[in-house]
Motif scaffolding. Structure first.
Motif, mmCIF file in Angstrom:
data_model
loop_
_atom_site.group_PDB
_atom_site.id
_atom_site.type_symbol
_atom_site.label_atom_id
_atom_site.label_comp_id
_atom_site.label_asym_id
_atom_site.label_seq_id
_atom_site.Cartn_x
_atom_site.Cartn_y
_atom_site.Cartn_z
ATOM 1 N N ASN A 203 0.804 -1.226 0.000
ATOM 2 C CA ASN A 203 0.000 0.000 0.000
ATOM 3 C C ASN A 203 0.838 1.278 0.000
ATOM 4 O O ASN A 203 0.293 2.386 0.045
ATOM 5 N N GLY A 204 2.158 1.118 -0.040
ATOM 6 C CA GLY A 204 3.037 2.277 -0.177
ATOM 7 C C GLY A 204 3.374 2.993 1.111
ATOM 8 O O GLY A 204 3.974 4.070 1.081
ATOM 9 N N LYS A 205 3.021 2.407 2.249
ATOM 10 C CA LYS A 205 3.308 3.071 3.514
ATOM 11 C C LYS A 205 4.769 2.940 3.945
ATOM 12 O O LYS A 205 5.272 3.757 4.709
ATOM 13 N N VAL A 206 5.433 1.887 3.478
ATOM 14 C CA VAL A 206 6.830 1.679 3.869
ATOM 15 C C VAL A 206 7.692 2.804 3.317
ATOM 16 O O VAL A 206 7.559 3.206 2.160
ATOM 17 N N ARG A 207 8.580 3.304 4.160
ATOM 18 C CA ARG A 207 9.512 4.334 3.727
ATOM 19 C C ARG A 207 10.909 3.733 3.596
ATOM 20 O O ARG A 207 11.482 3.264 4.573
ATOM 21 N N TYR A 208 11.407 3.765 2.389
ATOM 22 C CA TYR A 208 12.789 3.382 2.149
ATOM 23 C C TYR A 208 13.661 4.603 2.413
ATOM 24 O O TYR A 208 13.164 5.716 2.629
ATOM 25 N N GLY A 209 14.960 4.409 2.371
ATOM 26 C CA GLY A 209 15.851 5.531 2.618
ATOM 27 C C GLY A 209 15.579 6.691 1.692
ATOM 28 O O GLY A 209 15.596 7.860 2.095
ATOM 29 N N ILE A 210 15.285 6.389 0.443
ATOM 30 C CA ILE A 210 15.085 7.437 -0.557
ATOM 31 C C ILE A 210 13.768 8.191 -0.352
ATOM 32 O O ILE A 210 13.540 9.244 -0.943
ATOM 33 N N ASP A 211 12.882 7.649 0.507
ATOM 34 C CA ASP A 211 11.583 8.274 0.766
ATOM 35 C C ASP A 211 11.598 9.238 1.949
ATOM 36 O O ASP A 211 10.584 9.894 2.224
ATOM 37 N N ILE A 212 12.703 9.328 2.659
ATOM 38 C CA ILE A 212 12.749 10.170 3.857
ATOM 39 C C ILE A 212 12.582 11.639 3.468
ATOM 40 O O ILE A 212 13.251 12.134 2.563
ATOM 41 N N LYS A 213 11.699 12.319 4.181
ATOM 42 C CA LYS A 213 11.488 13.754 3.950
ATOM 43 C C LYS A 213 11.536 14.473 5.293
ATOM 44 O O LYS A 213 10.851 14.081 6.238
ATOM 45 N N LEU A 214 12.347 15.530 5.386
ATOM 46 C CA LEU A 214 12.489 16.331 6.595
ATOM 47 C C LEU A 214 12.092 17.773 6.302
ATOM 48 O O LEU A 214 12.204 18.227 5.151
ATOM 49 N N PRO A 215 11.668 18.506 7.306
ATOM 50 C CA PRO A 215 11.332 19.922 7.097
ATOM 51 C C PRO A 215 12.539 20.701 6.551
ATOM 52 O O PRO A 215 13.662 20.549 7.058
ATOM 53 N N ASP A 216 12.293 21.488 5.521
ATOM 54 C CA ASP A 216 13.327 22.352 4.930
ATOM 55 C C ASP A 216 14.539 21.564 4.426
ATOM 56 O O ASP A 216 15.653 22.088 4.371
ATOM 57 N N MET A 217 14.323 20.311 4.076
ATOM 58 C CA MET A 217 15.427 19.486 3.584
ATOM 59 C C MET A 217 15.811 19.902 2.166
ATOM 60 O O MET A 217 14.961 20.278 1.353
ATOM 61 N N VAL A 218 17.089 19.837 1.873
ATOM 62 C CA VAL A 218 17.574 20.072 0.517
ATOM 63 C C VAL A 218 18.155 18.774 -0.025
ATOM 64 O O VAL A 218 18.300 17.784 0.706
ATOM 65 N N TYR A 219 18.485 18.796 -1.304
ATOM 66 C CA TYR A 219 18.883 17.568 -1.987
ATOM 67 C C TYR A 219 20.260 17.742 -2.616
ATOM 68 O O TYR A 219 20.576 18.786 -3.176
ATOM 69 N N ALA A 220 21.043 16.675 -2.516
ATOM 70 C CA ALA A 220 22.404 16.722 -3.054
ATOM 71 C C ALA A 220 22.656 15.520 -3.942
ATOM 72 O O ALA A 220 22.055 14.455 -3.778
ATOM 73 N N THR A 221 23.553 15.705 -4.880
ATOM 74 C CA THR A 221 24.059 14.600 -5.666
ATOM 75 C C THR A 221 25.543 14.849 -5.899
ATOM 76 O O THR A 221 26.070 15.909 -5.534
ATOM 77 N N ILE A 222 26.208 13.890 -6.488
ATOM 78 C CA ILE A 222 27.668 13.972 -6.599
ATOM 79 C C ILE A 222 28.129 13.442 -7.946
ATOM 80 O O ILE A 222 27.512 12.544 -8.530
ATOM 81 N N ALA A 223 29.202 14.009 -8.450
ATOM 82 C CA ALA A 223 29.913 13.504 -9.627
ATOM 83 C C ALA A 223 31.294 13.072 -9.162
ATOM 84 O O ALA A 223 32.091 13.903 -8.700
ATOM 85 N N GLN A 224 31.570 11.791 -9.257
ATOM 86 C CA GLN A 224 32.853 11.249 -8.808
ATOM 87 C C GLN A 224 33.744 10.980 -10.014
ATOM 88 O O GLN A 224 33.260 10.784 -11.131
ATOM 89 N N SER A 225 35.026 10.930 -9.776
ATOM 90 C CA SER A 225 35.975 10.744 -10.864
ATOM 91 C C SER A 225 35.661 9.471 -11.636
ATOM 92 O O SER A 225 35.519 8.398 -11.046
#
Length: 699
Positions: A203-225
């Motif tokens: 039913n979609g209630k489970v939260r995986y790591g990628i589903d975590i949402k916090l107040p005023d959260m921002v998002y990051a990604t990375i480019a590695q060599s």
């Protein structure tokens, strides 16, 4: 794990509980049992189980749940002895706490290392509830029984619920000895139980790591060599910062980070990065020159890992020695959920949502990452400031034992001083994995006049390769020598589902078929004659019957393989069906497992099916290749996984056993590839020396 010993009073701690409190019982990895009051000023949640006054039973499981089912299987162990109504059971992931010992999930150990301990936890709680219930019913304890979350006085049939007596039960002395149930008395263990986490996943209630949402959260990604070990020379950070929604763009040791208001903005900005890399000395690294390194002479001497008889003398004097060489390539893990980690910061405290196979390692990683950034703070104080939360994992397969994504997330959060979620694009996931190693296997064998193997030599050469799966040859061959040449790797290497059992089992089982055919013998019959482990022989016999081995013909060719690993024994048979003179297709795959007592047959079946599919994809699909120090593959389009359409019928048969349980998450992987290779050998008459395999034509 130390044996359970309630006589050792330093292992037992019990707090006086007020009437109406929950009964909370804990039992640590060491076998320590403790009762604790969850209403105490500082509740340290190291308990395995809690029963509330409403009758709800909460079980705390310290293993990571990544689809393999420990939340349900381990809960069944406790609930069986607790005699609780299964409908009243709920499960939560245990927090990181020293009371559980090292918290890490891998090696198919979840059930094996908890088998006795968690049953004892349930039995201790049951005895305390029995004592409280008997007191309530004013009856002798030995005239009462616990069942379905109730205590019943057998002569009068009067009963009381667990919920009504949990307060009194918490005040009862911890029993010095507990009697565990016999297999014939199990009500829950051995039954196909619906997984406790299934409904919320559907039913979609489970939260995986990628589903975590916090107040005023921002998002990051990375480019590695793109080149392993490379570093940043320059990048267009100022330009990237001008883009809409971009908060920051900066360099870490691991690469260039983009922080944005949303994931899409971060990913698009990452694509716009213009990075000049200092490639380093691994820029000339290619799959071909790694293979040449494995094939060439080495100044290092191999380690001896198995010896019996005089194999070198036997092989040296043999005119009819048979030799083969196999190579198994780099493989990526390809977890459905890419690497991610969320870090919340508040008042100098770090709460880290890490979808990890080891919360203990995640804590150590976070402390190590923060220490250089906060040199004035001791490691003990840093650890006190950090909380690790383990959400559901979207697959692990060994990849999430490594903690590189945790390191990066912690560094990013510390720099920007706000809550952030790091997500790797799939391209980073594929090109910065910790891979299944590339290995080479050289084998030699000698047959006697009757066609029976008399001498066996196996040299394993690989990048950080391992001995498991080759350090105990399953066959009764008089003269055996196995050596391992483990070379340092410029490529990140890590545990991949079944670890070294995968490549070592391939070499052993495929070469065994070559020997059998060279001696004019049936590979099945020769195995049944030479296998020394009765349980392994039994699963092979049953698999042969289920697959109708003796009914194969030119239109239907079969290959078999066996392997013992992680406390379990598995036989697999792959069927190939001839469509026409030039075309073969996969038929049914038969898998028989003896994993000791089956806790939840549904979970075992699912895990074996998943193992077969995972191994089949690795055998048939393109592997990881290196060119100019770079991984050539990028995403699912060039590193595909097996599709539903490509997956053949899979029959899983579970042997009936009362022995202690073995693992099930990994033992189904090693026999698959050699069974397929042996079917191809039967169909084409040629050994399969390289992967990926081709059903039609040479591999």
């Amino acid at each position: 794990m130390k044996p359970f010993d309630p006589e050792r009073r330093d292992f037992l701690k019990k707090s006086a509980l007020t009437a109406g409190s929950a009964l909370v019982l804990g039992i640590a990895w060491s076998g320590k049992i403790a009762a604790a009051n969850d209403d105490s000023p500082r509740f340290k949640p190291n308990a395995w189980l809690k029963i509330d006054t409403d009758g709800v039973v909460t079980l705390y499981i310290a293993e990571s749940e990544m689809g393999q089912g420990p939340f349900t299987s381990l809960s069944m162990l406790i609930a069986e002895e607790l005699e609780v109504d299964w409908q009243k059971v709920q499960v939560e992931h245990a927090p990181l706490d020293p009371a559980y010992g090292f918290q890490g999930t891998g090696g198919s150990r979840s059930v094996r290392r908890n088998w006795k301990t968690l049953r004892e936890a349930g039995a201790v709680a049951r005895q305390m509830l029995l004592a409280a219930g008997a007191e309530y019913l004013k009856a002798p304890v030995d005239s009462c029984q616990a069942q379905h979350s109730r205590i019943t006085h057998r002569p009068s049939s009067k009963s009381v619920s667990y919920a009504a007596v949990v307060g009194r039960a918490a005040e009862m002395p911890i029993p010095k000895n507990v009697k565990l149930k016999q297999p014939e008395d199990y009500r829950l263990i051995g039954t196909p139980v619906t997984r406790l986490d299934l409904t919320d996943k559907l039913n979609g209630k489970v939260r995986y790591g990628i589903d975590i949402k916090l107040p005023d959260m921002v998002y990051a990604t990375i480019a590695q060599s793109p080149v392993f070990g490379g570093s940043v020379k320059s990048f267009n950070g100022a330009e990237i910062k001008q883009r809409s929604g971009i908060i920051d763009c900066f360099e870490l040791e691991e690469g260039v980070v983009v922080v944005a208001q949303g994931t899409w903005q971060a990913f698009e900005a990452r694509k716009a990065l213009k990075i000049e890399w200092q490639e380093g000395k691994t820029a000339q690294l290619n799959s071909d020159n790694i293979i040449q390194r494995l094939s060439g002479e080495s100044s290092e001497k191999p380690s001896l890992i198995l010896q019996r008889g005089e194999p070198i003398a036997q092989l040296g004097s043999a005119l009819n020695a048979i030799t083969s060489e196999y190579q198994l390539p780099f493989q990526a893990h390809m977890t459905p959920e890419p690497m991610n980690c969320t870090v919340g910061i508040e008042d100098g405290q770090y709460r880290i949502w890490a979808p990890t196979q080891s919360p203990t390692s995640a804590m150590a990683t976070a402390v190590k990452a923060l220490k250089p950034l906060m040199p004035q703070v001791s490691e003990a104080e840093l650890e006190a400031r950090i909380e690790i939360v383990t959400p559901m994992l979207g697959g692990g397969f060994g990849r999430r034992i490594k903690q590189d994504y945790v390191t990066q997330a912690v560094k990013i959060a510390h720099r920007i001083k706000r809550s952030v979620q790091l997500i790797w694009p799939r391209e980073e996931d594929v090109q910065h994995d910790h891979y299944h190693p590339l290995t080479q296997h050289r084998l030699s064998g000698r047959l006697d006049e009757a066609g029976n193997p008399q001498a066996w030599y196996h040299l394993i050469t690989g990048l950080q390769s391992g001995k498991y799966g080759a350090d105990s040859l399953a066959y009764d061959i008089p003269h055996v020598r196995v050596e391992l040449l483990r070379l340092n790797s410029p490529v990140p290497i890590g545990p991949w589902r079944s670890v070294s059992n995968h490549y070592n089992a391939y070499a052993i089982e495929h070469f065994f078929d070559e020997l059998a055919r060279a001696g004019g013998q049936s590979p099945l019959e020769l195995r049944l004659k030479l296998l020394m482990e009765p349980r392994l022989r039994a699963v092979l016999q049953r698999a042969a019957e289920a697959a109708s081995w003796h009914r194969q013909d030119q239109q239907r060719r079969l290959g078999c393989a066996v392997h013992s690993s992680f406390g379990s024994h598995v036989a697999e048979i792959v069927e190939l069906i001839r469509q026409d003179e030039h075309t073969l297709k996969l038929g049914k795959i038969t898998c028989v497992v003896d994993c000791g007592i089956a806790i939840n047959p549904d979970t075992i079946k699912a895990q074996l099916e998943g193992s077969v599919i995972y191994a089949l994809g690795a055998a048939l699909k393109p592997p990881i290749m290196l060119k100019n120090g770079r991984v050539e593959q990028h995403n699912f389009h060039d590193t595909p996984i097996l599709s539903f359409k490509e997956t053949p019928p899979i029959e899983v048969i579970i042997s009936n056993s009362r022995l202690d349980p073995g693992g099930v998450g990994e033992p189904g992987v090693p026999p698959l590839a050699p069974a397929l290779a042996n079917a191809l050998l039967s169909a084409h008459g040629k050994p399969v020396t390289r992967m990926p395999m081709k059903l039609n034509g040479a591999s």
